[in-house]
Design a protein around this motif. Structure first.
Motif, mmCIF file in Angstrom:
data_model
loop_
_atom_site.group_PDB
_atom_site.id
_atom_site.type_symbol
_atom_site.label_atom_id
_atom_site.label_comp_id
_atom_site.label_asym_id
_atom_site.label_seq_id
_atom_site.Cartn_x
_atom_site.Cartn_y
_atom_site.Cartn_z
ATOM 1 N N TYR A 217 0.145 6.596 5.867
ATOM 2 C CA TYR A 217 -0.057 6.381 4.443
ATOM 3 C C TYR A 217 -1.390 5.700 4.207
ATOM 4 C CZ TYR A 217 1.610 1.441 4.646
ATOM 5 O OH TYR A 217 1.778 0.102 4.908
ATOM 6 N N LEU A 218 -1.962 6.057 3.077
ATOM 7 C CA LEU A 218 -3.188 5.451 2.586
ATOM 8 C C LEU A 218 -2.793 4.428 1.540
ATOM 9 C CD1 LEU A 218 -6.263 5.251 1.910
ATOM 10 C CD2 LEU A 218 -5.945 7.250 0.438
ATOM 11 N N GLY A 219 -3.265 3.194 1.719
ATOM 12 C CA GLY A 219 -2.957 2.149 0.764
ATOM 13 C C GLY A 219 -4.206 1.440 0.293
ATOM 14 N N ALA A 220 -4.214 1.002 -0.950
ATOM 15 C CA ALA A 220 -5.352 0.262 -1.504
ATOM 16 C C ALA A 220 -4.855 -0.644 -2.615
ATOM 17 C CB ALA A 220 -6.414 1.218 -2.038
ATOM 18 N N VAL A 221 -5.498 -1.806 -2.752
ATOM 19 C CA VAL A 221 -5.141 -2.791 -3.769
ATOM 20 C C VAL A 221 -6.297 -2.942 -4.748
ATOM 21 C CG1 VAL A 221 -4.638 -5.231 -4.190
ATOM 22 C CG2 VAL A 221 -3.552 -4.043 -2.269
ATOM 23 N N PHE A 222 -5.968 -2.905 -6.041
ATOM 24 C CA PHE A 222 -6.989 -3.070 -7.077
ATOM 25 C C PHE A 222 -6.452 -3.950 -8.196
ATOM 26 C CE2 PHE A 222 -8.202 0.942 -5.097
ATOM 27 C CZ PHE A 222 -9.565 0.732 -4.914
ATOM 28 N N ALA A 223 -7.359 -4.629 -8.876
ATOM 29 C CA ALA A 223 -6.989 -5.360 -10.089
ATOM 30 C C ALA A 223 -6.592 -4.348 -11.155
ATOM 31 C CB ALA A 223 -8.164 -6.208 -10.572
ATOM 32 N N GLU A 224 -5.449 -4.572 -11.773
ATOM 33 C CA GLU A 224 -4.956 -3.660 -12.799
ATOM 34 C C GLU A 224 -4.334 -4.477 -13.928
ATOM 35 O OE1 GLU A 224 -5.654 -0.600 -12.544
ATOM 36 O OE2 GLU A 224 -5.735 -0.063 -10.416
ATOM 37 N N ALA A 225 -4.500 -3.995 -15.149
ATOM 38 C CA ALA A 225 -3.844 -4.635 -16.287
ATOM 39 C C ALA A 225 -2.336 -4.585 -16.094
ATOM 40 C CB ALA A 225 -4.232 -3.930 -17.578
ATOM 41 N N GLU A 226 -1.657 -5.626 -16.550
ATOM 42 C CA GLU A 226 -0.218 -5.714 -16.302
ATOM 43 C C GLU A 226 0.539 -4.515 -16.870
ATOM 44 O OE1 GLU A 226 3.371 -9.027 -16.538
ATOM 45 O OE2 GLU A 226 1.416 -9.446 -17.435
#
Length: 377
Positions: A217-226
Motif C-alpha cells: 500500500y501507498l500511504g501519505a499524510v497531509f494537512a486537511e480541513a476537518e
C-alpha cells in the motif's frame, strides 16, 4: 486468579480479538459483542512491528500472520526519485522477524479463527444498550436482545468508543490533529521488500509498505480541513495531485491506482483518557483509551500489548479490581509515551510547532523509538 471469569469484550477489532484469544485459552468464558455484521476490516494494510509480532507468538498465531503477510527487516529512506538515502535494519524482539506487513482483512481472519477455535463466542450486530456494575459483577443488555452478567467488561471499541462515552460522557472526545492519512493498495513493485519512506522534506512523505507477495500500500499524510472528504469520483487523482513532487517508485505506484473507491481516507485524531482506564469492572483499552497518530506504526501494537498484559494481570492478581489496577499501572506509561512521541513526530514531519517537552521526545527519533519498543512490555 484461580477462578474462571466471564468476560465480555466490546469490539471485535485487533485488540478485542487478541484479548479473547488470550483469555479463552486460559479457560475463561469470553464473548465478543461486535457492532458489524462480520469481521470485515476497514482500511488497507497494517504494519506489525516486532513487539506486535511477539504478541502474535504469545497467542500462537505468528506463523499464520507471517504466511498471510510479508515479513521484512529493513526500512529504506529515499529521496523523491526513490534513490536510497539510508537503509536502517529494524530491531527484533525475540526471534520473530523485525516487522510484518499484512492486509487488515487477512489479520482479522487469522485472529477471528483463533478466537473461535479457543472457544470465544462472537455476537455480530451487537452493542451494549444497558450496563449496570454493582461491584460484584456487571449486568449487560445487548442490542441483539441478549443479556448476561459478567465479571469484567472490556471496551476495545475504537477511537469513537461508545463504552468510553458511557463511562465519561463527552470528556474524552477524539481530537482532530489537522492531518489525514491517504492510503491505497496497489501491486507490489519488486524492489519494495520492506517499507520505503520517500521524503520531500516537510512538503510531503510517502510510504510504500509490502503486505503480500503481490501487493503493497501507498500511504501519505497531509494537512486537511476537518470537513474535507475526497471526491468519490476522483479520490485517486486527488492523491496523485498531492504527490506530484515524487517520481520513481511512488509515481509508479500512483500510476496503478486507477480506482477512486480503493482510496482509504482517514482523519488522524487522538484520544487521551486521563482518568483511570477502568471504572469498577469496566475497562477501556487500545484506541478507546489512548488512540495516537500513526507515525510510529504502533497503534495496533499498543492494543495487542494491552490485551496480553490484561490477561497476564488477571492471572497474577486476586480479584478483578486489583488486576485492572496493576494492568493500568503497567500499560499507561508505555502507551502514553508512544502517543506523545507519535504526535511530536507528526508535527516535526509536517512543520508544526512543537513544545519543549516534544523537542525532548524527538531527540530519540523514530529509529530510537523502535529500539525502546522491543524492550519487554
Amino acid at each position: 486468579m484461580a477462578s474462571q471469569l466471564r468476560v465480555l469484550v466490546h469490539g471485535g477489532g485487533i485488540g478485542g480479538l487478541t484479548l479473547a484469544i488470550a483469555l479463552a485459552r486460559r479457560g475463561h468464558t469470553v464473548e465478543i459483542a461486535e457492532l458489524r455484521g462480520e469481521l470485515e476490516a476497514l482500511g488497507v494494510g497494517i504494519i506489525q512491528p516486532s513487539n506486535a509480532l511477539h504478541v502474535m507468538r504469545e497467542i500462537s498465531v505468528l506463523d499464520d500472520c507471517l504466511a498471510a503477510g510479508f515479513p521484512w527487516e529493513v526500512l529504506t529512506i529515499a529521496d523523491p526519485a526513490g534513490n536510497a538515502l539510508a537503509r536502517i535494519p529494524q530491531p527484533r524482539m525475540g526471534d520473530a522477524p523485525a516487522c510484518n506487513g499484512i492486509p487488515r482483512p487477512a489479520l482479522a481472519r487469522v485472529l477471528g479463527a483463533a478466537a473461535t477455535a479457543a472457544g470465544a463466542k462472537i455476537r455480530f450486530s451487537a452493542t451494549v444498550t444497558e450496563l449496570t456494575d454493582d461491584g460484584a459483577g456487571v449486568d449487560v443488555a445487548l442490542s441483539d436482545g441478549s443479556s448476561g452478567r459478567w465479571d469484567l467488561v472490556v471496551g476495545f471499541d475504537g477511537i469513537g468508543s461508545p463504552l468510553r462515552t458511557r463511562l465519561y460522557g463527552d470528556r474524552y472526545t477524539p481530537e482532530y490533529t489537522g492531518f489525514a492519512n491517504w492510503r491505497v493498495t496497489v501491486p507490489r513493485l519488486p524492489q519494495v521488500r520492506g517499507v520505503v519512506m520517500a521524503t520531500a522534506g516537510k512538503e510531503a512523505k510517502a510510504l510504500l509498505t509490502p503486505i503480500t507477495d503481490d501487493s503493497m500500500y501507498l500511504g501519505a499524510v497531509f494537512a486537511e480541513a476537518e470537513g474535507f472528504r475526497p471526491d468519490p469520483e476522483r479520490a485517486h487523482e486527488q492523491l496523485a495531485e498531492r504527490l506530484t513532487m515524487f517520481s520513481g517508485p511512488v509515481a509508479e505506484a500512483l500510476a496503478t491506482a486507477t480506482d477512486p473507491a480503493a482510496v482509504v481516507y482517514s482523519r488522524i485524531s487522538q484520544v487521551t483518557v486521563e482518568a483511570p482506564w477502568h471504572v469498577g469492572r469496566v475497562a477501556l483499552a487500545g484506541d478507546a483509551a489512548h488512540a495516537s497518530a500513526p507515525q510510529l506504526a504502533q497503534g495496533a501494537a499498543m492494543a495487542v500489548e494491552d490485551a496480553v498484559v490484561l490477561a497476564e494481570s488477571l492471572d497474577a492478581h486476586e480479584g478483578v479490581p486489583a488486576a485492572l489496577a496493576a494492568w493500568e499501572e503497567r500499560r499507561r506509561p508505555r502507551a502514553l509515551w508512544v502517543q506523545a512521541l507519535s504526535r511530536a513526530v507528526l508535527k516535526q514531519e509536517t512543520g508544526g510547532e512543537t513544545t519543549p517537552e516534544e523537542d525532548d521526545l524527538l531527540k530519540i527519533g523514530v529509529p530510537g523509538a523502535a529500539h525502546v519498543l522491543v524492550e519487554p512490555y
